[in-house]
Each structure stands twice: as C-alpha cells, then as structure tokens.
Design a protein around this motif. Structure first.
Motif: not given
Length: 291
Positions: A158-159, A232-236, A282-287
């Motif tokens: 995701v990163g 999103a980076r902050d949440l990660l 792709q990001f949506r599928e991973q999260v």
C-alpha cells in the motif's frame, strides 16, 4: 502500531487423557467482526469463552472457530472395596447357616453392591476444559500474529501504491498541457470553432468560454488528491484498525481521478489520469483486506 490483515489461519492440537482435540481459527474479510463457533456437544461454555477471546483481540473480519474432539477407547478401571469384602467374609462365618445352605463363595460376595466399583475413564473433564482454554489463548495469539505479519506485507504494498499515486499527481501538476499558454491555445481553438456557427449568440459564446476555462482547470482535483494521499499516509503510519478509513479514502481518490480524466482536454493529461485510476483501483483492492 502497524496495520493488520483480516485474513489468517491458526491451529492448536493436544491430548488430555483419552481425548485428542484440535482448535482451528481462520479469518477472512468482513465489514465488521463476526465469530462463528462450532464445538462438540457439552463444550458450549468452552466455545463461548473462546469466542470472547477472539472478540477481545480482533477488530474486524469473519472468523470461523472450530473445535474437534475424539476419544480413544480404554478399559474401565475396577476397584475392589477390600474393607467391605473382608467385613462381609467375617460376618458370614459368624452366622450359623441352615441345613443345606453353604457359605457364600468369593464370587458371590463380589457380586454384592458396593464391593466392586467400576470407574469409567471419563477423562478428567475439568482438566480437558483447562487445556482447551489454554490452547484457545495460544490459538488467538497465533492468529493475531499471522494477521500482523500479513499486515506488514500489506503496508509495504500500500505504501508503494501511495508513492506511485503521488508521483502521478505531481506529473499531472507539471503536465505541459496545464501551462497557461497551452490552456489559452486550446480555448482559442474551441472558441474559434464555436464562432464558425453563424447563428451563435454572443452571450452564449461568453458562457461557453467560461465553462471551457473552468473545465480546463484541474487545480482543485490536484489539491484534493494531495490531501487524500497525505491522510492515507498518516493512517498507515498510525496503524491499528484503519481499514475502513483507508477504504473511504480510496473511494475519494477514485472520485478525484475520474474528475481529472473528465476535465483533461489533452491526451497526455488523460493518460496520467488513466494511470492514476488504475493505481487507485489496485490500492482500493488491497485496503479491502486491512483490519
């Protein structure tokens, strides 16, 4: 704190007396937390205790908790009440027997209630429950670690996707098609095309020119994309149960990418928008798999 995946599997097996048992716990994606329990008859309380452990340690996912149990056949233990047998033997020797009646034999005495006790090996049920409870603790801890390990791998993926999206947003920002001279040239060509219509109303021409200018500006979309990527980076980095919020940001990123494509009046900017949409998907599928 790192993120965790919602998928994982753990198994614990053991033997308590004649009982062989196996705990299995697997989890898959879920909108919330659901724990489905299957245990043998008579062990419902053990199953509910294990369910509570899962609910305490996990935040999201559909979990299947299963206990299987088998018992080995064993011969019952026989115990003779020697004190009672000796008392009976002594008593019958002191009692005068009528003519024709013989003293009872040993097998006769053994048949009397209480002399012989047969103990079925029920297996220490309390010991079994203790072992199952301890194994359930290890089982849930093992699943938590599996989900965390997969979460660390997910964080890397995701990163990388967030970094790819950020690069595409910067590419859109620097796209030559967004330069004022290029925008003016496109607008001039479009206005000239409209002017070729003899009956075109000048007031309508002004409105169309304003609309064309508004559509050519993707400044707001780029700013919102940057803000969503930063969130999103902050949440990660924060970690924990952030899957739902990441999923919401994925939807917002997709919405802005769609708008960017719709407003791109240039092949190069459209290509960047389409590449961005692909990475967002792709990001949506991973999260979807993040707790």
């Amino acid at each position: 704190m790192s993120i965790a995946s919602m998928t994982g599997f753990a198994r614990e097996t053991g033997t308590t007396g004649p009982a062989h048992w196996a705990w299995e716990l697997k989890s898959v994606n879920g909108r919330g937390l659901e724990v489905r329990v299957r245990v043998p008859t008579g062990l419902d309380a053990v199953g509910e205790e294990a369910r509570a452990l899962v609910q305490k340690r996990l935040g999201r996912g559909t979990c299947h908790l299963t206990l299987t149990l088998s018992r080995t056949e064993s011969a019952p233990r026989v115990r003779i009440n020697e004190t009672l047998l000796a008392s009976l033997a002594e008593a019958v020797t002191r009692v005068p027997m009528p003519l024709g009646i013989t003293l009872p034999s040993v097998d006769g005495l053994l048949s009397l209630r209480g002399v012989v006790e047969v103990e079925e090996d029920a297996g220490d049920d309390e010991a079994l429950r203790r072992d199952l409870a301890a194994a359930a603790l290890r089982l849930v801890a093992a699943l938590v670690e599996v989900r965390r390990a997969e979460g660390r791998a997910l964080a890397e993926i995701v990163g990388g996707q967030l970094a790819a999206m950020a690069d595409l947003v910067e590419a859109a920002e620097a796209c030559p098609a967004r330069q004022p001279e290029a925008v003016k040239a496109r607008l001039a060509a479009q206005v000239a095309s409209l002017m070729e219509v003899a009956s075109f109303d000048p007031a309508r021409l002004h409105q169309e020119a304003v609309l064309l200018a508004a559509r050519a500006d993707v400044r707001e979309e780029i700013d919102r994309l940057r803000a969503h990527l930063s969130a999103a980076r902050d949440l990660l980095a924060t970690g924990g149960a952030v899957g739902r919020r990441l999923d919401f940001l994925a939807q917002e990123l997709g919405r802005e990418a769609n708008t960017l494509c719709a407003k791109a009046n240039d092949v190069s900017l459209s290509r960047i928008g389409l590449d961005l949409k692909a990475v967002v998907e792709q990001f949506r599928e991973q999260v979807q798999n993040v707790e």
